[in-house]
Design an enzyme around this catalytic site. Structure first.
Site, mmCIF file in Angstrom:
data_model
loop_
_atom_site.group_PDB
_atom_site.id
_atom_site.type_symbol
_atom_site.label_atom_id
_atom_site.label_comp_id
_atom_site.label_asym_id
_atom_site.label_seq_id
_atom_site.Cartn_x
_atom_site.Cartn_y
_atom_site.Cartn_z
ATOM 1 N N ARG A 1 0.833 -1.192 0.000
ATOM 2 C CA ARG A 1 0.000 0.000 0.000
ATOM 3 C C ARG A 1 0.878 1.258 0.000
ATOM 4 N NH1 ARG A 1 -2.357 -3.747 3.465
ATOM 5 N NH2 ARG A 1 -4.460 -4.411 2.848
ATOM 6 N N LYS B 1 -2.404 -2.117 7.878
ATOM 7 C CA LYS B 1 -3.857 -1.944 7.948
ATOM 8 C C LYS B 1 -4.492 -2.955 8.889
ATOM 9 C CE LYS B 1 -7.946 -1.921 4.938
ATOM 10 N NZ LYS B 1 -8.417 -2.062 3.538
ATOM 11 N N ARG C 1 -1.745 -3.283 -6.793
ATOM 12 C CA ARG C 1 -2.013 -4.509 -6.034
ATOM 13 C C ARG C 1 -2.976 -5.418 -6.802
ATOM 14 N NH1 ARG C 1 -1.114 -4.601 -0.670
ATOM 15 N NH2 ARG C 1 -3.187 -5.374 -0.085
ATOM 16 N N HIS D 1 -3.559 -10.101 3.081
ATOM 17 C CA HIS D 1 -4.962 -10.470 3.281
ATOM 18 C C HIS D 1 -4.957 -11.767 4.072
ATOM 19 C CE1 HIS D 1 -6.202 -8.276 -0.691
ATOM 20 N NE2 HIS D 1 -5.901 -7.446 0.291
ATOM 21 N N TYR E 1 -0.502 -14.949 13.668
ATOM 22 C CA TYR E 1 0.825 -14.990 14.277
ATOM 23 C C TYR E 1 1.965 -15.387 13.344
ATOM 24 C CZ TYR E 1 -1.580 -14.434 18.714
ATOM 25 O OH TYR E 1 -2.331 -13.954 19.736
#
Length: 412
Positions: free
Chosen positions: A239, A269, A335, A358, A367
């Site tokens: 991004r 994000k 993207r 994502h 994690y």
């Protein structure tokens, strides 16, 4: 000694301060930004200070002339304060053209000569005849739209938008000089003509993006940081903010076999750490920037002379627009283009989604930021090699499915 450029770069501080020109003349800058010419002098046994005028209404040359007139009075035995003041002359109109010319002068050292020539040609040909003579604070949005319409009537839709951007740049400069309170060009865009034909798209097909990558690589610009940021974002398809705020301490092993960008959770994000394996081309961009911004915190600073601030929020998008891509491409669209190409090339969907940050809500998604890291490294190199192909090599380019075969050992 002062110069107009030095004066324009002065910024207000918490307390008033003075900058001296010589022979008693100085400019006083207040916290509100007001810049006033004053002169210290001695007449007989008395030391005095005199206000001469405000900048930019009184230019540096005029302030020096006023200083010399005071010195002439003193030499002739006349108290400057007793001198009969002449009737005030009507205040000179600060026209759009005069401000635009100062805007060009202020920026031409940061622009390549060809770009400066284009700016001057467009202003001289399309803008000055219409609004150059109007007071800068009297120019209206309606008048700017009329300028844009005259350019659109020639069929130059993209050019009209660039002319408006130029006018907007002049008003931003005028605001910094306290000549205007608003920028009328900032509200003009919705009234401009839309590009006919295919309509607006936010992302491009991969071959088109490859052409843009080559164009950016060849583009002449003084702001190397902006050029490199665009290339780096295409190569990593992160991004915009993740590129803008990248710092040198986030990168590991740039001189090794497994270079890595470790983006901390607070900058993501999804508020989770994100690992970006770096291709050879991405490392080359970083090495190019290291000689420019390595002394500062940000990899892609606002400018090589301003290492303490990151690249401006819309700088990369503005560069795409300057390349004539307004309405065809956005930085975020990189993207989508990368995702589409990699999916069509039959890369594992989980690798692609992980690289796009994502992630699912499960424990592994939260994690394990290193998930598929080895596989993603190979995938990112394939993508970088695709972007880095020149148009002359297109016929000989390795097809995506053939590239996957080269990394078959990663598929297990």
């Amino acid at each position: 000694m002062l110069s107009d450029l030095k004066i324009r770069k002065l910024k207000p501080e918490a307390e008033a301060f003075r900058v001296f020109d010589g022979e008693g003349l100085y400019l006083e800058v207040t916290p509100s930004g007001t810049r006033s010419w004053r002169m210290d002098y001695r007449f007989g046994a008395r030391r005095s200070s005199m206000a001469l005028g405000r900048y930019p209404a009184m230019s540096l040359r005029e302030a020096r002339e006023a200083r010399d007139a005071v010195k002439d009075d003193i030499a002739a035995g006349r108290d400057p304060r007793q001198r009969k003041a002449p009737a005030p002359a009507p205040e000179a109109v600060v026209t759009f053209r005069s401000v635009a010319e100062r805007w060009i002068e202020n920026n031409e050292t940061a622009w390549v000569p060809e770009y400066t020539k284009r700016i001057v040609a467009r202003l001289t040909g399309d803008v000055f005849p219409a609004i150059g003579h109007i007071a800068i604070d009297g120019v209206t949005a309606k008048q700017i739209i009329a300028v844009a319409r005259s350019v659109e009537d020639r069929g130059a839709i993209d050019m009209a938008r660039r002319v408006v951007q130029m006018i907007s740049g002049v008003f931003v400069f005028a605001a910094s000089e306290e000549l205007v309170q608003v920028n009328p060009a900032s509200i003009v865009t919705p009234a401009l003509a839309k590009r006919p034909g295919k309509g607006r798209r936010s992302s491009l097909a991969a071959p088109e993006l490859r052409t843009i990558y080559a164009d950016v690589l060849a583009r002449e610009t003084v702001n190397i940081s902006l050029k490199c940021a665009l290339r780096f974002t295409m190569l990593t398809f992160v991004r915009t903010a993740e590129t803008r705020f990248a710092t040198w301490d986030e990168f590991d092993a740039l001189d090794g076999d497994e270079p890595l960008w470790r983006i901390p959770a607070e900058r993501m994000k999804m508020r989770r750490e994100h690992l970006v394996p770096l291709s050879r081309q991405a490392v080359a961009v970083l090495n190019e920037m290291r000689s420019i911004s390595g002394r500062g915190p940000f990899v892609f600073p606002l400018h090589e002379m301003d290492l303490g601030r990151p690249l401006a929020k819309n700088a990369m998008l503005g560069e795409l627009y300057a390349m004539g891509l307004s309405g065809r491409a956005t930085v975020h669209g990189f993207r989508h283009t990368a995702s589409t190409w990699l999916n069509e090339a039959e890369f594992n969907r989980d690798w692609i989604e992980m690289q796009l940050a994502h992630v699912d809500g499960g424990v592994r998604g939260v994690y394990n930021s290193a998930q598929y890291l080895r596989q993603r490294r190979g995938m990112m190199q394939v993508w970088a090699d695709f972007l880095d192909q020149r148009e002359s090599q297109a016929e000989e380019a390795v097809a995506p499915h053939d590239k996957i075969e080269m990394f078959r050992d990663l598929l297990g």
